[in-house]
Design a protein around this motif. Structure first.
Motif, mmCIF file in Angstrom:
data_model
loop_
_atom_site.group_PDB
_atom_site.id
_atom_site.type_symbol
_atom_site.label_atom_id
_atom_site.label_comp_id
_atom_site.label_asym_id
_atom_site.label_seq_id
_atom_site.Cartn_x
_atom_site.Cartn_y
_atom_site.Cartn_z
ATOM 1 N N GLN A 43 -9.718 -59.333 12.482
ATOM 2 C CA GLN A 43 -9.367 -58.373 11.431
ATOM 3 C C GLN A 43 -9.591 -58.900 10.025
ATOM 4 N N VAL A 44 -9.546 -60.212 9.866
ATOM 5 C CA VAL A 44 -9.768 -60.784 8.535
ATOM 6 C C VAL A 44 -10.840 -61.865 8.630
ATOM 7 N N LEU A 45 -11.962 -61.624 7.978
ATOM 8 C CA LEU A 45 -13.096 -62.550 8.080
ATOM 9 C C LEU A 45 -13.482 -63.092 6.713
ATOM 10 N N LEU A 46 -13.721 -64.383 6.646
ATOM 11 C CA LEU A 46 -14.192 -64.993 5.393
ATOM 12 C C LEU A 46 -15.613 -65.504 5.597
ATOM 13 N N PHE A 47 -16.533 -64.988 4.792
ATOM 14 C CA PHE A 47 -17.923 -65.439 4.853
ATOM 15 C C PHE A 47 -18.148 -66.409 3.713
ATOM 16 N N GLU A 48 -18.361 -67.672 4.058
ATOM 17 C CA GLU A 48 -18.526 -68.666 2.995
ATOM 18 C C GLU A 48 -19.943 -69.216 2.982
ATOM 19 N N GLY A 49 -20.439 -69.469 1.793
ATOM 20 C CA GLY A 49 -21.789 -70.004 1.654
ATOM 21 C C GLY A 49 -22.154 -70.115 0.190
ATOM 22 N N ARG A 50 -23.306 -70.719 -0.072
ATOM 23 C CA ARG A 50 -23.734 -70.939 -1.466
ATOM 24 C C ARG A 50 -23.802 -69.635 -2.254
ATOM 25 N N PRO A 51 -23.700 -69.743 -3.593
ATOM 26 C CA PRO A 51 -23.809 -68.524 -4.404
ATOM 27 C C PRO A 51 -25.222 -67.925 -4.340
ATOM 28 N N ALA A 52 -25.293 -66.639 -4.568
ATOM 29 C CA ALA A 52 -26.567 -65.911 -4.735
ATOM 30 C C ALA A 52 -27.498 -65.988 -3.532
ATOM 31 N N THR A 165 -3.022 -71.984 2.591
ATOM 32 C CA THR A 165 -2.204 -70.922 3.187
ATOM 33 C C THR A 165 -3.021 -69.640 3.353
ATOM 34 N N ILE A 166 -3.997 -69.452 2.475
ATOM 35 C CA ILE A 166 -4.864 -68.270 2.580
ATOM 36 C C ILE A 166 -5.921 -68.509 3.665
ATOM 37 N N THR A 167 -6.636 -69.622 3.532
ATOM 38 C CA THR A 167 -7.770 -69.818 4.447
ATOM 39 C C THR A 167 -7.322 -69.966 5.902
ATOM 40 N N SER A 168 -6.100 -70.452 6.105
ATOM 41 C CA SER A 168 -5.643 -70.615 7.488
ATOM 42 C C SER A 168 -5.441 -69.269 8.176
ATOM 43 N N ARG A 169 -5.401 -68.204 7.384
ATOM 44 C CA ARG A 169 -5.202 -66.876 7.982
ATOM 45 C C ARG A 169 -6.510 -66.132 8.198
ATOM 46 N N LEU A 170 -7.602 -66.784 7.843
ATOM 47 C CA LEU A 170 -8.893 -66.107 7.938
ATOM 48 C C LEU A 170 -9.730 -66.724 9.045
ATOM 49 N N VAL A 171 -10.549 -65.914 9.648
ATOM 50 C CA VAL A 171 -11.560 -66.473 10.549
ATOM 51 C C VAL A 171 -12.774 -66.748 9.680
ATOM 52 N N ARG A 172 -13.192 -68.008 9.623
ATOM 53 C CA ARG A 172 -14.254 -68.391 8.683
ATOM 54 C C ARG A 172 -15.619 -68.340 9.361
ATOM 55 N N TRP A 173 -16.551 -67.804 8.625
ATOM 56 C CA TRP A 173 -17.910 -67.658 9.144
ATOM 57 C C TRP A 173 -18.851 -68.285 8.117
ATOM 58 N N HIS A 174 -19.524 -69.335 8.503
ATOM 59 C CA HIS A 174 -20.385 -70.001 7.540
ATOM 60 C C HIS A 174 -21.720 -69.273 7.405
ATOM 61 N N VAL A 175 -22.099 -68.969 6.180
ATOM 62 C CA VAL A 175 -23.342 -68.213 5.939
ATOM 63 C C VAL A 175 -24.407 -69.160 5.400
#
Ligand SMILES: [Zn+2]
Length: 339
Positions: A43-52, A165-175
């Protein structure tokens, strides 16, 4: 879409223009479709990766799969259009002006808990960054236990700076940045649309120089090109000396005409200075042509002031990705005449 206080008239268009030029991310899109088909999307996804590298467009594409008639994010059906053009009522698109504020965290909570047509409620948060405790607490509550049939898609280029506390609640997806061949193809096309023809070598070089981020490479290539030179010339003649009454209108006109975003304006200014310093240090032979004849060596106090104001405009503009309000930006830059 965007932050709640923004008037519709200020919004130039929806979050993206189309999905046609979305480069790469096919693995993520496919995996997301598969999860969606089995009703297993976290339900909560974090997509992390370089800018632009295109995370924003990726989020729009994923959000569109929820409302797409074929559930694929086809880009052509009414559901996809509602996302592309920003009129999907069940989607809240948050592109905050800087860190998320309490009011925005509340708006997110309200949006997710409101059940309307029975369609899935989605929140997209573009480029989340660290926020104050009050806002974080408010958001945490929502992220901890999102109401059923809701989805929160978040992107970040600096996920490491976020509260644990925020990131621990997210499923992280590396982009990962798109493969260079795809980015190269996209860039050639985007440059052509802007009326520029560059060799594949130049385009590839720019991609490598800008960590394979196609968005940054495009901006740099455009800036280096003659189409932008006239505008840079005018910007230099305005920003390298104190602004007088009439200059303010000219600056406002220029900003409107160019439709720069805050990050572009700041980059243009840095580029102007960069060339000047290189020349003054003897690293380039020719005096920069954009440097106005009326301006000798720039006054360091003036430059500091300009940088500080540009930084504020940048921070105030959702880390620079929002379109500039030309009038406010010109007024802010003009407020330093008595520096
Ligand atoms: Zn569709």
């Amino acid at each position: 879409m965007s932050k709640s206080s923004r008037k519709p008239a200020d919004i130039p268009r929806g979050p993206v223009r189309s999905f046609a030029d979305l480069v790469g991310f096919q693995d993520i899109i496919t995996a997301f479709h598969e999860l969606a088909a089995r009703d297993r999307v976290p339900q909560v996804l974090l997509f992390e990766g370089r800018p632009a590298i295109g995370k924003r467009k990726l989020l729009a594409r994923l959000a569109a799969t929820i409302y797409c008639e074929s559930r694929q994010g086809c880009g052509h059906c009414q559901g996809c259009h509602s996302v592309i053009h920003g009129y999907q009522a069940d989607l809240l698109w948050v592109e905050a002006d800087g860190p998320i504020k309490v009011a925005e965290a509340e708006a997110i909570q309200d949006h997710l808990s409101y059940q309307s047509s029975g369609a899935q409620r989605v929140v997209v948060i573009v480029d989340i960054e660290d926020m104050n405790d009050q806002a974080a607490n408010r958001l945490l509550k929502t992220l901890e236990e999102p109401p059923p049939r809701t989805l929160v898609l978040i992107s970040s280029s600096r996920a490491r700076q976020l509260l644990a506390t925020i990131t621990s609640r997210l499923v992280r997806w590396h982009v990962q940045p798109p493969p260079i061949e795809l980015s190269q193809h996209w860039l050639m096309h985007a440059l052509q649309e802007a009326g520029l023809t560059l060799s594949t070598t130049d385009v590839r070089d720019a991609l490598e120089r800008y960590s394979l981020a196609p968005g940054r490479a495009l901006l740099a290539l455009k800036m280096a090109n003659s189409v932008e030179q006239e505008a840079q010339h005018r910007l230099a003649s305005l920003l390298l000396k104190p602004l007088e009454g009439r200059d303010l209108h000219e600056l406002q006109d220029l900003l409107k005409q160019q439709g720069w975003k805050a990050n572009e304006l700041a980059q243009h200014f840095e580029l102007l200075l960069n060339r000047y310093y290189k020349w003054s240090l003897g690293l380039i032979a020719e005096r920069p042509s954009h440097w106005p004849a009326s301006v000798g060596a720039p006054d360091p106090r003036l430059l500091r002031q300009r940088r500080r104001i540009l930084q504020q405009i940048y921070r105030g503009g959702g880390q620079g990705h929002n379109f500039l309000n030309a009038q406010l930006a010109a007024e802010a830059l003009g407020s330093d005449t008595a520096f």
